[in-house]
Motif scaffolding. Structure first.
Motif, PDB file in Angstrom:
ATOM      1  N   GLY A   1      33.063 -13.031  -8.750  1.00  0.00           N
ATOM      2  CA  GLY A   1      33.874 -13.968  -9.518  1.00  0.00           C
ATOM      3  C   GLY A   1      35.364 -13.746  -9.307  1.00  0.00           C
ATOM      4  N   LEU A   2      35.783 -12.486  -9.222  1.00  0.00           N
ATOM      5  CA  LEU A   2      37.196 -12.176  -8.970  1.00  0.00           C
ATOM      6  C   LEU A   2      37.671 -12.784  -7.661  1.00  0.00           C
ATOM      7  CD1 LEU A   2      37.466  -8.397 -10.017  1.00  0.00           C
ATOM      8  CD2 LEU A   2      38.374 -10.377 -11.261  1.00  0.00           C
ATOM      9  N   LEU A   3      36.866 -12.661  -6.615  1.00  0.00           N
ATOM     10  CA  LEU A   3      37.251 -13.195  -5.299  1.00  0.00           C
ATOM     11  C   LEU A   3      37.344 -14.721  -5.332  1.00  0.00           C
ATOM     12  CD1 LEU A   3      35.084 -10.968  -2.900  1.00  0.00           C
ATOM     13  CD2 LEU A   3      37.535 -10.788  -3.355  1.00  0.00           C
ATOM     14  N   GLY A   4      36.370 -15.367  -5.964  1.00  0.00           N
ATOM     15  CA  GLY A   4      36.383 -16.825  -6.026  1.00  0.00           C
ATOM     16  C   GLY A   4      37.569 -17.356  -6.812  1.00  0.00           C
ATOM     17  N   GLY A   5      37.837 -16.767  -7.957  1.00  0.00           N
ATOM     18  CA  GLY A   5      38.960 -17.211  -8.778  1.00  0.00           C
ATOM     19  C   GLY A   5      40.295 -16.983  -8.113  1.00  0.00           C
ATOM     20  N   ALA A   6      40.439 -15.849  -7.411  1.00  0.00           N
ATOM     21  CA  ALA A   6      41.697 -15.538  -6.729  1.00  0.00           C
ATOM     22  C   ALA A   6      41.984 -16.537  -5.613  1.00  0.00           C
ATOM     23  CB  ALA A   6      41.650 -14.112  -6.169  1.00  0.00           C
ATOM     24  N   THR A   7      40.954 -16.920  -4.880  1.00  0.00           N
ATOM     25  CA  THR A   7      41.141 -17.909  -3.815  1.00  0.00           C
ATOM     26  C   THR A   7      41.585 -19.245  -4.390  1.00  0.00           C
ATOM     27  OG1 THR A   7      39.362 -16.837  -2.569  1.00  0.00           O
ATOM     28  CG2 THR A   7      40.040 -19.030  -1.835  1.00  0.00           C
ATOM     29  N   TYR A   8      40.946 -19.670  -5.463  1.00  0.00           N
ATOM     30  CA  TYR A   8      41.236 -20.966  -6.080  1.00  0.00           C
ATOM     31  C   TYR A   8      42.676 -21.043  -6.572  1.00  0.00           C
ATOM     32  CZ  TYR A   8      40.602 -25.015  -9.170  1.00  0.00           C
ATOM     33  OH  TYR A   8      40.713 -26.237  -9.788  1.00  0.00           O
ATOM     34  N   VAL A   9      43.065 -20.100  -7.416  1.00  0.00           N
ATOM     35  CA  VAL A   9      44.388 -20.196  -8.043  1.00  0.00           C
ATOM     36  C   VAL A   9      45.506 -20.017  -7.028  1.00  0.00           C
ATOM     37  CG1 VAL A   9      44.523 -17.741  -8.696  1.00  0.00           C
ATOM     38  CG2 VAL A   9      45.800 -19.457  -9.994  1.00  0.00           C
ATOM     39  N   ASN A  10      45.334 -19.117  -6.065  1.00  0.00           N
ATOM     40  CA  ASN A  10      46.398 -18.903  -5.080  1.00  0.00           C
ATOM     41  C   ASN A  10      46.505 -20.051  -4.092  1.00  0.00           C
ATOM     42  OD1 ASN A  10      47.669 -16.067  -5.433  1.00  0.00           O
ATOM     43  ND2 ASN A  10      45.489 -15.680  -5.695  1.00  0.00           N
ATOM     44  N   ALA A  11      45.392 -20.723  -3.807  1.00  0.00           N
ATOM     45  CA  ALA A  11      45.441 -21.893  -2.933  1.00  0.00           C
ATOM     46  C   ALA A  11      46.266 -23.007  -3.577  1.00  0.00           C
ATOM     47  CB  ALA A  11      44.033 -22.387  -2.622  1.00  0.00           C
TER      48      ALA A  11
END
Length: 375
Positions: free
Chosen positions: A318-328
């Motif tokens: 979940g950490l990896l998925g959320g980090a990709t989303y918000v930073n994109a």
């Protein structure tokens, strides 16, 4: 809907209680994303001409219809139709509110990401807790309060900037300021020229604009595609098979717990952009793909000895998925000129939807393959 996926397929198949039921949650995932993807592909070409009041109301109506449909039937086809209505609501809502963030200052992007993450935690946790005392159908009926809150928040709580007061002909993009950099002007020329060409038909203009947007955002679209394809293939292709007989919970509760831990990780990382920003988001996508390989091996060979190790890995997923989303989306917000930001933010969300579609197709194939070896 995805938190309830296991219960939905059990309802439609007589409640199979083995490691591998007769149905995968893959079709649920496809029903949950295909209408959303269609909206994201089509809407950017015309949705700016529709008032936000209409778009938000349409999202709420589709959401209410989806909850009522799913909760009131045990027919598998009707359940899929209800899930599709939820997807329609999600697609309209996401592209509407993402575009709306372009009318606010950049901190709203982080707030949006945090809010969507928290919504995931709230939905998954509420479903987990309520189903301990209520049936899945009763729980879904109670979830009708969510679209009602959404409507009240839009009409009564949201402080609207002046740019949301759209003219009758639709919202007109903000004019370029005199101090915009030459680079911004250079990047925008292909889209502007296509728009000003009187001989180009409307469909061709839209296609040119879409192609230009994809070319400009390909790094973010690719990263979002890979991370979402990986994590949703884990969530909908592996979770339903990864049961631990020595765990203190039933199969159904384990599945719901996986969804909650995943959403907790997503929310924490989606709330991080105001503190730390990563521009090289492809690293998160690659790590998520490695996660996919790890979970696939676990689903096939069951080599992880304890569910607690798996729960930590799901939180990390979940950490990896959320980090990709918000930073994109944060990177797009600060890099794209404001007069094209609304379109770019809506277009970028196509990347994650394509990834989820691929995951939905492959989830059923992988489910059937691994279930040959799991009994």
């Amino acid at each position: 809907m995805l938190s309830a996926a296991y219960d939905l397929i059990s309802t439609g198949s007589g409640g199979d209680s083995t490691y591998c039921g007769p149905k995968s949650t893959g079709p649920i995932l496809l029903a949950d994303v295909l209408p959303c993807l269609a909206i994201k592909l089509i809407a950017p070409t015309f949705i700016q001409k529709i008032h936000y009041n209409v778009k938000v109301s349409a999202a709420v109506i589709a959401s209410v219809a989806s909850f009522v449909t799913v909760a009131s039937t045990t027919n598998y086809s009707l359940i899929l139709f209800g899930v599709a209505l939820a997807s329609l609501s999600s697609g309209i809502g996401e592209i509407t509110f993402l575009a709306m963030t372009s009318h606010f200052e950049r901190g709203v992007i982080t707030a949006w990401s945090s809010g969507t993450g928290f919504a995931g935690i709230l939905g998954a946790t509420m479903y987990l807790v309520l189903t301990m005392g209520l049936s899945p159908s009763q729980t879904i009926y109670l979830m009708l309060v969510i679209p009602c809150i959404e409507l009240l928040a839009y009409w009564l709580i949201l402080v609207r900037p002046a740019t949301l007061n759209e003219p009758e002909g639709g919202f007109q993009p903000l004019l370029e300021e005199e101090n915009e950099s030459q680079e911004d002007a250079r990047i925008s020329e292909p889209v502007e020229e296509a728009s000003q060409s009187s001989c180009a038909p409307g469909v061709k203009q839209a296609a040119l604009k879409f192609g230009q947007g994809v070319k400009e955002l390909k790094y973010y679209l690719g990263s979002l595609f890979l991370v979402y394809a990986s994590e949703y293939l884990i969530n909908q292709g592996m979770f339903e098979i990864m049961w631990y007989k020595n765990a203190p919970w039933t199969m159904e509760v384990q599945y719901r717990l996986y969804q909650v831990l995943y959403q907790v990780g997503v929310t924490i990382s989606r709330s991080s952009a105001s503190c730390i920003h990563f521009s090289k988001i492809h690293i998160f996508s690659i790590l998520q793909f490695l996660n996919l390989i790890l979970f696939a091996c676990e689903a096939r060979y069951a080599f992880i000895p304890s569910i607690w190790i798996t729960l930590v890995l799901i939180f990390y997923e979940g950490l990896l998925g959320g980090a990709t989303y918000v930073n994109a989306f944060y990177s797009i917000y600060i890099q794209i000129p404001h007069y094209r930001r609304e379109y770019a933010l809506g277009l970028a969300s196509v990347g994650d939807s394509f990834g989820i579609v691929v995951a939905g197709v492959l989830a059923t194939v992988i489910h059937n393959y691994i279930c040959q070896f799991r009994v």
